[in-house]
Design an enzyme around this catalytic site. Structure first.
Site, PDB file in Angstrom:
ATOM      1  N   ASN A   6       0.877  -1.175   0.000  1.00  0.00           N
ATOM      2  CA  ASN A   6       0.000   0.000   0.000  1.00  0.00           C
ATOM      3  C   ASN A   6       0.912   1.220   0.000  1.00  0.00           C
ATOM      4  O   ASN A   6       1.527   1.541   1.020  1.00  0.00           O
ATOM      5  CB  ASN A   6      -0.893  -0.044   1.251  1.00  0.00           C
ATOM      6  N   LEU A   7       1.000   1.879  -1.142  1.00  0.00           N
ATOM      7  CA  LEU A   7       1.960   2.985  -1.274  1.00  0.00           C
ATOM      8  C   LEU A   7       1.416   4.287  -0.676  1.00  0.00           C
ATOM      9  O   LEU A   7       2.140   5.282  -0.608  1.00  0.00           O
ATOM     10  CB  LEU A   7       2.347   3.176  -2.753  1.00  0.00           C
ATOM     11  N   LYS A   8       0.137   4.272  -0.289  1.00  0.00           N
ATOM     12  CA  LYS A   8      -0.499   5.436   0.351  1.00  0.00           C
ATOM     13  C   LYS A   8      -0.266   6.712  -0.471  1.00  0.00           C
ATOM     14  O   LYS A   8      -0.370   6.652  -1.685  1.00  0.00           O
ATOM     15  CB  LYS A   8      -0.007   5.549   1.800  1.00  0.00           C
ATOM     16  N   HIS A  88      -9.514   0.566   5.043  1.00  0.00           N
ATOM     17  CA  HIS A  88      -8.211   0.816   5.663  1.00  0.00           C
ATOM     18  C   HIS A  88      -8.382   1.753   6.851  1.00  0.00           C
ATOM     19  O   HIS A  88      -9.218   2.655   6.829  1.00  0.00           O
ATOM     20  CB  HIS A  88      -7.242   1.424   4.646  1.00  0.00           C
ATOM     21  N   GLU A 157      -5.035  -5.312  10.407  1.00  0.00           N
ATOM     22  CA  GLU A 157      -4.020  -4.284  10.639  1.00  0.00           C
ATOM     23  C   GLU A 157      -4.362  -3.534  11.926  1.00  0.00           C
ATOM     24  O   GLU A 157      -5.228  -2.653  11.917  1.00  0.00           O
ATOM     25  CB  GLU A 157      -4.004  -3.278   9.488  1.00  0.00           C
ATOM     26  N   GLY A 163       2.590   2.171  10.821  1.00  0.00           N
ATOM     27  CA  GLY A 163       3.533   3.281  10.705  1.00  0.00           C
ATOM     28  C   GLY A 163       4.233   3.654  11.998  1.00  0.00           C
ATOM     29  O   GLY A 163       4.876   4.701  12.094  1.00  0.00           O
ATOM     30  N   SER A 193       3.541  -2.197  10.348  1.00  0.00           N
ATOM     31  CA  SER A 193       4.986  -2.206  10.613  1.00  0.00           C
ATOM     32  C   SER A 193       5.684  -3.496  10.195  1.00  0.00           C
ATOM     33  O   SER A 193       6.632  -3.940  10.845  1.00  0.00           O
ATOM     34  CB  SER A 193       5.267  -1.886  12.085  1.00  0.00           C
TER      35      SER A 193
END
Ligand code: 13P
Length: 233
Positions: A6-8, A88, A157, A163, A193
């Protein structure tokens, strides 16, 4: 296994093109057998052919219309996108998407046969409230969701692990995944993470069918290494 990035809100279109090119080269060179998904930023969407499945991080449940700031099916069709991330934690907690709106989105894209990566996970205060309260909270995120949908992938998640560099213990991941498997037999990814240094042990766990990686996936070499761990299992 399913290895997803997931490159956000990271990488430009040019950088994303290069990322996908490097990733494809790696997958072809190693003849990887993993299912590799990449979710780039909206503006980096492009036609893509190869082993990598490119999906979107979000889209509105509409073909088109007056939904300022959103994209819909027409825009996804332009690039042949058939995979979407829904639920998400950043959409739930930062952008304020409700379970009801997520269910609408889920049903809209399910009816179109999209591959859906549906995310669940608890914030820190729910984790600290104890296992029972935590599982009750996560259960609410399954409400209204067709857990038997054939193109469903679930990603667990924990919000507090995203993060932050913090992760649950491997024992915790294994226990929670076993509990979540009772709610749905869909492939279940772990996210939060995950990085090169811990991906191997996470992937080796029972009931972990893959990983959803944010920050550590931005480096294509690191992400490729995580794919190779799955190939080695
Ligand atoms: P990090 O890997 O940066 O913790 O993000 C996880 C995530 O949110 C993937 O969807």
């Amino acid at each position: 296994m399913i290895i997803a990035a997931n490159l956000k809100t990271n990488l430009t279109r040019q950088e994303t093109d290069k990322y996908l090119e490097d990733l494809e080269e790696y997958l072809n060179k190693t003849k990887s057998t993993q299912e590799v998904l990449v979710f780039p930023a909206m503006t980096s969407l492009n036609h893509h052919s190869g082993k990598v499945i490119v999906g979107v991080q979000n889209a509105y449940p509409t073909k088109n219309g007056a939904f300022t700031g959103e994209i819909g099916l027409d825009q996804l069709n332009e690039f042949g996108v058939k995979t979407i991330l829904i639920g998400h934690s950043e959409r739930r907690h930062v952008l304020g998407e409700t379970q009801e709106s997520l269910v609408n989105k889920f049903n809209f894209y399910k009816d179109l046969g999209f591959k859906i990566v549906y995310c669940v996970g608890e914030p820190l205060e729910k984790r600290e409230a104890g296992k029972e309260a935590m599982m009750r909270y996560i259960s609410t995120q399954y409400e209204g969701i067709d857990t038997t949908y054939e193109n469903l992938i679930i990603a667990y998640e924990p919000v507090w692990a995203i993060g932050t560099g913090l992760t649950p213990t491997v024992e915790d991941i294994q226990t929670i995944h076993s509990d979540l498997k009772e709610k749905s037999l869909a492939p279940l990814l772990y996210g939060g993470s995950v990085k090169v240094s811990n991906a191997k042990e996470v992937l080796a766990l029972e009931n972990v069918d893959g990983i959803l990686v944010g920050g550590a996936a931005l480096n294509v070499k690191d992400f490729s290494d995580m794919v190779s761990f799955a190939d080695d299992l």
